[in-house]
Enzyme design. Sequence first.
Site, mmCIF file in Angstrom:
data_model
loop_
_atom_site.group_PDB
_atom_site.id
_atom_site.type_symbol
_atom_site.label_atom_id
_atom_site.label_comp_id
_atom_site.label_asym_id
_atom_site.label_seq_id
_atom_site.Cartn_x
_atom_site.Cartn_y
_atom_site.Cartn_z
ATOM 1 N N TYR A 1 17.975 28.811 9.232
ATOM 2 C CA TYR A 1 16.830 29.556 9.769
ATOM 3 C C TYR A 1 16.842 29.542 11.290
ATOM 4 O O TYR A 1 17.016 28.496 11.919
ATOM 5 C CB TYR A 1 15.516 28.941 9.275
ATOM 6 C CG TYR A 1 15.257 29.191 7.815
ATOM 7 C CD1 TYR A 1 15.022 30.479 7.335
ATOM 8 C CD2 TYR A 1 15.227 28.137 6.904
ATOM 9 C CE1 TYR A 1 14.780 30.708 5.993
ATOM 10 C CE2 TYR A 1 14.981 28.346 5.562
ATOM 11 C CZ TYR A 1 14.763 29.645 5.115
ATOM 12 O OH TYR A 1 14.523 29.858 3.791
ATOM 13 N N LYS B 1 0.847 -1.205 0.000
ATOM 14 C CA LYS B 1 0.000 0.000 0.000
ATOM 15 C C LYS B 1 0.880 1.252 0.000
ATOM 16 O O LYS B 1 2.086 1.164 0.265
ATOM 17 C CB LYS B 1 -0.903 -0.026 1.225
ATOM 18 C CG LYS B 1 -0.136 0.052 2.540
ATOM 19 C CD LYS B 1 -1.028 -0.219 3.734
ATOM 20 C CE LYS B 1 -0.226 -0.173 5.026
ATOM 21 N NZ LYS B 1 -1.037 -0.608 6.175
HETATM 22 C C1 LIG Z 1 -0.320 -1.718 6.734
HETATM 23 C C2 LIG Z 1 -0.932 -2.935 7.241
HETATM 24 C C3 LIG Z 1 -0.173 -4.094 7.454
HETATM 25 C C4 LIG Z 1 1.347 -4.101 7.356
HETATM 26 O O1 LIG Z 1 1.855 -3.544 8.535
HETATM 27 P P1 LIG Z 1 3.432 -3.437 8.791
HETATM 28 O O2 LIG Z 1 3.532 -2.909 10.177
HETATM 29 O O3 LIG Z 1 3.945 -2.457 7.788
HETATM 30 O O4 LIG Z 1 3.973 -4.779 8.595
HETATM 31 C C5 LIG Z 1 -0.820 -5.247 7.815
HETATM 32 N N1 LIG Z 1 -2.163 -5.273 7.977
HETATM 33 C C6 LIG Z 1 -2.925 -4.177 7.807
HETATM 34 C C7 LIG Z 1 -4.385 -4.272 8.008
HETATM 35 C C8 LIG Z 1 -2.343 -2.975 7.453
HETATM 36 O O5 LIG Z 1 -3.100 -1.895 7.294
#
Ligand SMILES: *Cc1c(COP(=O)(O)O)cnc(C)c1O
Length: 371
Positions: free
Chosen positions: A258, A34
């Site tokens: 800055y 994702k």
């Molecule tokens: C993003 C996500 C994962 C993966 O999690 P990580 O901590 O990156 O391994 C697994 N399950 C769900 C539902 C997620 O949203």
Amino acid sequence: MRPLVAHIDLDALRHNYRLACEAAPDSRAVAVIKADAYGHGALACARALSRAAKPAPAFAVACLEEAVALREGSVKAPIMLLEGIFEAAELEQVDALGLWLAVHSQWQVDALLAFAPRAPITVWLKVDSGMHRLGFPPPLVPAVWSRLAAAKEHVTQLHLMSHFATADSADERYLQEQMRCLQALAEQLQAPSCLANSPATLGWPVTHGAWNRPGVMLYGSDPLEVPNALSRRLEPVMTLRSRIIAVRELDAGEPVGYGGRWRASRPSRIGVVACGYGDGYDRHARDGTPVLVDGRRAPLAGKVSMDMLTVDITDHPVADIGSEVVLWGRADNGAVLSVDEVARYCDTISYTLLTGVLPRVPRRYHGAFCE
Ligand SMILES: *Cc1c(COP(=O)(O)O)cnc(C)c1O
């Protein structure tokens, strides 16, 4: 050309995926890609994992749009929608593209059972075992399960799915509580399960199900608060690399950047690096945040600007305009600066740094089968 590039090592990605499989030999691993594979490029990562010796059997994304982009890029494996549909009309494409569907709310069940797919859909029934975000409360699960299991025209291959709130922590009490709830349901329903994220995959074998869902570990970030023998073998996938574009010589007492947050405590050399928050480098980075200059650590000095940041190279007499600077990842000499360590200096986690690398930073892919 501006020297800032995010180098993506697809061999390291495959190595980390193999590690997820090795950690859980009786499970299959859905590769979570994702958010554009946590900033690494979902299509390139999916293709690389599809062409491994042991190809990833499935991928997971957050929404239909992300799945469509993968199908348009000829990714053929099943793709799980982790949050299911956001509106009933999406079921058309779920069916047409052969996607796997998480179902976390009653309205999604109703929509699914009111829809006539060409082929029954693989469903992941999400249980809220303690995260208190998405999913059915455990007492409601058996009834929803029965309803879905009976709908043979709509549903094939039903699984239980849940997510852990504390799998990264060394304190296992809450994880055990979630597991008790899930084991009871899985037993009662004789259901295959999909529970483990990255920290659970690496650290908690008791959570391993028919399927696991490793995400951030695939990109080489160690998800465990206390690293273990497996997590120490993770390899960084992204190297955010730039160069020094100017050098300033300062007297003791002179400030940099800055607000003059950093002040020279001695006669100092400051390297100006082409990378800033306009590229996604975190503006919260504190003075002292490490970078690698020619493969050796040097501390950030002064606030991060939009297009530049400044580094104290007083102790790097050879460093000069053109020197390699690695913001995280692996330097040319093999030295590694982990994104996890940088994240700690920014009061954040690797996830936000990796997903935060902005589109103006070109990605360059390396490793076998990269296009
Ligand atoms: C993003 C996500 C994962 C993966 O999690 P990580 O901590 O990156 O391994 C697994 N399950 C769900 C539902 C997620 O949203």
